[in-house]
Design a protein around this motif. Structure first.
Motif, PDB file in Angstrom:
ATOM      1  N   SER A 136      -0.689   4.526   3.879  1.00 16.78           N
ATOM      2  CA  SER A 136      -2.747   3.363   3.612  1.00 16.78           C
ATOM      3  C   SER A 136      -2.949   2.941   4.462  1.00 16.78           C
ATOM      4  O   SER A 136      -3.863   2.532   4.770  1.00 16.78           O
ATOM      5  N   HIS A 169      -8.586  -0.220   4.106  1.00 14.19           N
ATOM      6  CA  HIS A 169      -9.110  -0.786   3.732  1.00 14.19           C
ATOM      7  C   HIS A 169      -8.474  -2.127   2.578  1.00 14.19           C
ATOM      8  O   HIS A 169      -7.006  -1.929   1.729  1.00 14.19           O
ATOM      9  N   ILE A 170      -8.441  -3.064   2.832  1.00 17.93           N
ATOM     10  CA  ILE A 170      -8.305  -4.556   1.390  1.00 17.93           C
ATOM     11  C   ILE A 170      -8.675  -4.141   0.374  1.00 17.93           C
ATOM     12  O   ILE A 170      -9.827  -4.394   0.219  1.00 17.93           O
ATOM     13  N   SER A 171      -8.192  -3.388  -0.271  1.00 18.84           N
ATOM     14  CA  SER A 171      -8.710  -2.944  -1.960  1.00 18.84           C
ATOM     15  C   SER A 171      -9.107  -4.184  -2.593  1.00 18.84           C
ATOM     16  O   SER A 171      -9.382  -3.607  -3.621  1.00 18.84           O
ATOM     17  N   LYS A 172      -7.496  -5.068  -2.099  1.00 24.15           N
ATOM     18  CA  LYS A 172      -8.012  -5.814  -3.654  1.00 24.15           C
ATOM     19  C   LYS A 172      -6.674  -7.021  -3.280  1.00 24.15           C
ATOM     20  O   LYS A 172      -5.532  -7.013  -2.068  1.00 24.15           O
ATOM     21  N   GLU A 173      -7.119  -8.389  -3.452  1.00 22.19           N
ATOM     22  CA  GLU A 173      -6.016  -9.795  -3.253  1.00 22.19           C
ATOM     23  C   GLU A 173      -6.161 -10.680  -4.316  1.00 22.19           C
ATOM     24  O   GLU A 173      -6.806 -10.556  -5.146  1.00 22.19           O
ATOM     25  N   ILE A 185      -3.313  -2.253   0.278  1.00 22.47           N
ATOM     26  CA  ILE A 185      -4.407  -2.044   1.305  1.00 22.47           C
ATOM     27  C   ILE A 185      -4.283  -0.069   0.742  1.00 22.47           C
ATOM     28  O   ILE A 185      -3.348  -0.016   0.174  1.00 22.47           O
ATOM     29  N   LYS A 186      -5.390   0.388   0.838  1.00 22.38           N
ATOM     30  CA  LYS A 186      -5.659   1.540   0.783  1.00 22.38           C
ATOM     31  C   LYS A 186      -6.702   1.992   1.410  1.00 22.38           C
ATOM     32  O   LYS A 186      -7.693   2.018   2.203  1.00 22.38           O
ATOM     33  N   ASN A 187      -6.474   3.063   1.634  1.00 26.09           N
ATOM     34  CA  ASN A 187      -7.057   3.773   3.427  1.00 26.09           C
ATOM     35  C   ASN A 187      -7.655   3.706   3.833  1.00 26.09           C
ATOM     36  O   ASN A 187      -8.788   2.995   4.387  1.00 26.09           O
ATOM     37  N   ARG A 243      -0.976   0.525   6.032  1.00 29.12           N
ATOM     38  CA  ARG A 243       0.092  -0.881   6.112  1.00 29.12           C
ATOM     39  C   ARG A 243       0.891  -0.809   7.135  1.00 29.12           C
ATOM     40  O   ARG A 243       1.324  -2.119   7.723  1.00 29.12           O
ATOM     41  N   GLY A 288       0.769  -1.027   0.157  1.00 28.16           N
ATOM     42  CA  GLY A 288      -0.405   0.448  -0.041  1.00 28.16           C
ATOM     43  C   GLY A 288       1.244   1.415  -0.294  1.00 28.16           C
ATOM     44  O   GLY A 288       1.972   1.299   0.490  1.00 28.16           O
ATOM     45  N   GLU A 294      -2.845  -1.267  -9.094  1.00 24.60           N
ATOM     46  CA  GLU A 294      -4.269  -1.553  -8.377  1.00 24.60           C
ATOM     47  C   GLU A 294      -3.614  -0.166  -7.496  1.00 24.60           C
ATOM     48  O   GLU A 294      -4.643   0.406  -6.474  1.00 24.60           O
TER      49      GLU A 294
END
Lengths: 341, 498
Positions: free
Chosen positions: B295, B478-482, B474-476, B297, B291, B496
């Protein structure tokens, strides 16, 4: 500056503390709220403030000087001894003051050599010179109490700028020193904020390596700092002798607690880099208020030192808490910034 | 035919020894004004010595220093500044207690030999300097309160303000995120376009390929390759730097299927830093967490270890729920954490390598009566030094005597010695050279094969791809993507992230 920042400033907290303490003392004993009390606080602050201004500069530079009380009394006492031994004009005020300042600068230069040239840690260096200076004074200058100080100095003790006799209560006298001390305070403030030397002192307190890379000479800055403290302490010492109307070589020892407490209460960081003249003035006034008037609250004199010591610890703890809170805020800020992006 | 007037900056045939050891043996370097030149090399290749010679800190034994029209056999620091040589060190040499404006303007006053300064002029100097490089930062803020990226830009503003002609930047991107690096590169481009000979010291190959026009590779005090950047392939640079073939292929071990979970994190939340973070890790699994800086992290990693406050959520380790907000509980449950800033958090720099190795779990080495057994200590120390290939002659030397890569291994060894079930590594290879980096990743791989689970927090995407089984972004907070093992590639991850 916005209101929130202003309220969070150390100076604001000090003013609040002074006001609250005054109100408490005043409620207990109404005679507190008189001009005479105010002028007495000023009078007992003069010498302390001169010492404190010197200590402020040292602390901002990231060092500490515990030799200033002995430098003060060494200079003051020696000036009186020299006046007497060489039969100098006893009515002169300028001669003993000039003598004391020169002696103070010379003693400060010894600290400078120990610290700037030999790189001895500042606390240890000044602790060592404290012993040396004391020994030298008692051996070579004198160890006896002098009660008949030169007339010029003696008269100056009662040189009042104002004498006011209120309808009820005691005579209030404002010493003429209020003027030169105010001027010196302003000069030190300008020295710290408007000169390259002053900014170098802050730089040094902020980081030695970074300061060196800026092209500022660490040694030269340190040397000047300890000589400046020496000079201010010399002046403080001779004024002390004058105001007390006696020269006692055993005086002033132990006053480092009050002075360092005042400077730290005033917001100077013991780690260096931070501190203001205004804060120091308030710190000195608060300590004077406590020392002179706790007795009105029915607290015995022997508790004064304990009170001052406790205040010093409280101030340092507050600094540490403030520092860690700042670190946390910083984190939140970076997160907010990230959120904006 | 029109010619553009350029000047040349650099050194010719510089030799410099310290004691008997040759740091530089006949190094030549030439940088034209208006170009960005890269000096690449591992730790100990002579990069720092070269910078120090050009900035007047060290005098060379022989050789010439060329600064435009003038040549020198040696420089004093003041001469270097007067001739326009500026170095931005990794720590930026800024004063945290002074304002941005003062930090930028003070050297100008020093150069002018002024005795006084005015607040208005200080601000004026600073504002102009920042404007010149196209950066907008609050000049009244104390430097202690601004981000690392901004500090870097301030250091650049300060340098340009002093009439810089040759600007060295020592590992400038180490602590920056992708986005910040982009901004930095824009500023470097600005500075370059005004005719400054810019030297970028780095070993991040992506970045030097992006920003540099020419390159010189140093190894063991000699120039092993130089030329135009475009003639160099990625592999060619890293091979030149290390002298061996270092591959960047994936080394993550095959993951055995397992129903067991070493750690199960459920809905971990601390507003506003992060919220609703859930994931689990199987034995031997290496989970990457990435991130942007800020972010959340790092905070997340610290939270799992109990060092950052958690408001709500649950953490189970080996099926047992552990108490939050307590690093001693986390340690007991078998979680280890290596912080990103090893210099301040992970190591006692002045203490011996041996003492650092055993610092985490001193109790292990107690003999009867509670005294530390010297023999046990020495055995353990020797084992780790061999296992992790720490390069030192004597385990009693202070950690500060080691290179960055070796220091990082000491940190790793220290934590591995406790044999944790889950090891959280935050930026495990920051400031470590390519050869060491590979070895550190191999250490992680070997441990994972033995069943240790890892969380690797990093913004070094190639590194994550090399070592991880899975990566979460991690973005802001939150987990934005895995990304699963099959989905891992640089392009999608960068996309991403930004």
């Amino acid at each position: 500056m916005d209101l929130k920042k202003l309220l969070l400033r150390n100076e604001t907290a000090l003013i609040v503390a002074i006001v609250i303490l005054s109100v408490i003392i005043g409620m207990k004993s109404p005679e507190f709220f008189t001009l005479s009390t105010l002028f007495d606080i000023f009078r007992s602050s003069f010498v302390q403030l001169l010492f404190a201004l010197g200590v402020l500069v040292v602390i901002v530079s990231g060092g500490i000087d515990v030799s200033f009380p002995i430098v003060g009394i060494f200079s003051g006492y020696s000036a009186v001894v020299i006046m007497q031994r060489f039969n100098l004009d006893t009515n002169s005020l300028a001669i003993p003051i000039a003598l004391a300042i020169v002696i103070g600068i010379a003693l400060g230069a010894v600290n400078s050599i120990a610290i700037a040239s030999f790189g001895i840690p500042t606390l240890i260096a000044t602790l060592g010179t404290t012993g040396i200076f004391r020994g030298l004074m008692l051996t070579f200058i004198g160890s006896s109490f002098i009660s008949d100080i030169p007339a010029g100095l003696d008269k100056f003790a009662t040189a009042d700028l104002l004498k006011i006799t209120p309808a009820h209560g005691t005579l209030a006298r404002l010493h003429v020193l209020i003027i030169p001390i105010t001027i010196i305070t302003i000069l030190v403030s300008l020295l710290l904020s408007r000169t390259m030397f002053g900014r170098s002192v802050y730089a040094l307190g902020g980081g030695v390596e970074a300061t060196r890379r800026l092209g500022i000479s660490i040694k030269r800055t340190q040397a000047k700092v300890y000589m400046l403290v020496g000079g201010l302490s010399g002046l403080a010492g001779i004024l002390y002798v004058s105001l007390q109307r006696k020269a006692n070589p055993y005086d002033l020892a132990g006053s480092e607690l009050d002075v360092i407490a005042a400077v730290v209460l005033g917001g100077a960081s013991i780690l260096g880099g931070y501190g203001t003249v205004f804060g120091t003035v308030l710190g000195v006034l608060l300590i004077s208020l406590i020392k002179g008037n706790l007795i009105l609250l029915g607290i015995s004199g022997s508790w004064q030192r304990a009170a001052v010591g406790a205040l010093l610890l409280i101030a340092i703890t507050a600094q540490a808490i403030g520092e860690s809170r700042k670190a946390k805020n910083r984190r939140v800020v970076t997160n907010d910034e990230a959120a904006e992006k | 035919m029109s010619t553009v007037l350029t000047s040349e900056y650099g050194v010719e045939n510089i030799v410099k020894s310290f004691g008997g050891a040759k740091a530089l043996s006949g190094v030549s370097l030439s940088v034209q004004s208006g170009e960005v030149h890269c000096i690449a090399g591992e730790n100990g290749s002579g990069k720092s010595t070269l910078i120090k010679i050009m900035s007047g800190v060290h005098a060379p034994d022989s050789g010439l220093i060329r600064l435009g029209e003038r040549t020198f056999t040696e420089l004093s620091p003041r001469e270097a500044v007067q001739e326009g040589v500026q170095v931005i060190f990794q720590d930026f040499s800024l004063l945290p207690n002074l304002t941005v404006a003062e930090n930028i303007a003070l050297p100008t006053y020093i150069l002018r030999k002024s005795r006084f300064l005015s607040k208005a002029e200080t601000k004026d100097i600073a504002a102009k300097a920042l404007e010149l490089i196209g950066v907008d930062i609050d000049i009244n803020a104390p430097v202690a309160e601004i981000s690392i990226a901004s500090k870097q830009l301030i250091a650049i503003a300060r340098a340009t303000n002093l009439g810089v002609k040759m600007l060295f930047m020592d590992e400038p991107t180490t602590a920056l995120t992708r986005k910040e690096i982009k901004r930095l590169f824009e500023v470097v481009e600005q500075v370059r376009s005004r005719g400054v000979a810019t030297v970028f010291v780095s070993h991040k190959i992506d970045e030097i390929q992006e920003i540099c026009n020419t390159i010189t590779v140093l190894r063991n005090g000699e120039v092993v390759a130089d030329g135009l950047m475009k003639d160099f392939k990625r592999d060619a640079i890293s091979n030149a730097m290390t002298g061996i073939n270092v591959s960047e292929t994936r080394i993550a071990p095959e993951l055995k299927k397992s129903e067991k979970k070493v750690i199960d994190v459920k809905n971990l939340t601390t507003k506003p830093t992060f919220s609703d973070i859930s994931f689990s890790i199987a034995p031997g699994e290496i989970l990457g967490v990435t991130g942007l800086l800020g972010s959340g992290r790092t905070e997340l990693a610290e939270a799992i270890f109990g060092q950052y406050p958690v408001n709500s959520g649950e953490i189970h380790v080996d099926g047992k729920k552990i108490q939050l907000n307590s690093s001693s509980q986390a340690l007991k449950a078998g979680i280890g954490y290596v912080p990103p800033d090893r210099l301040t958090q992970g190591l006692f720099l002045d203490q011996s390598i041996l003492r650092n190795l055993v610092a985490v779990d001193v109790d292990q080495y107690k003999s009867s009566g509670g005294r530390l057994s010297k023999k046990r200590l020495a055995e353990v120390g020797d084992r780790w030094i061999k296992d992790l290939r720490i390069k030192t002659k004597n385990p009693l030397n202070p950690v500060s005597s080691l290179s960055g890569g070796n220091q990082q291994r000491v940190v790793l060894a220290k934590w591995l010695a406790m044999n944790p079930h889950l090891m959280i590594l935050n930026g495990p290879t920051v400031g470590v050279d390519i050869g060491s980096k590979r070895e550190i990743l191999e250490i992680i791989r070997d441990r994972a094969q033995e069943g240790m689970a890892f969380i690797v927090v990093s913004d070094d995407i190639p590194e994550l791809i090399q070592i991880c089984h899975r990566v979460i972004v991690i973005k802001n907070g939150h987990i934005s993507k895995e990304f699963s093992e099959a989905e891992l590639n640089e392009e999608v991850l960068y996309k991403e992230l930004s």
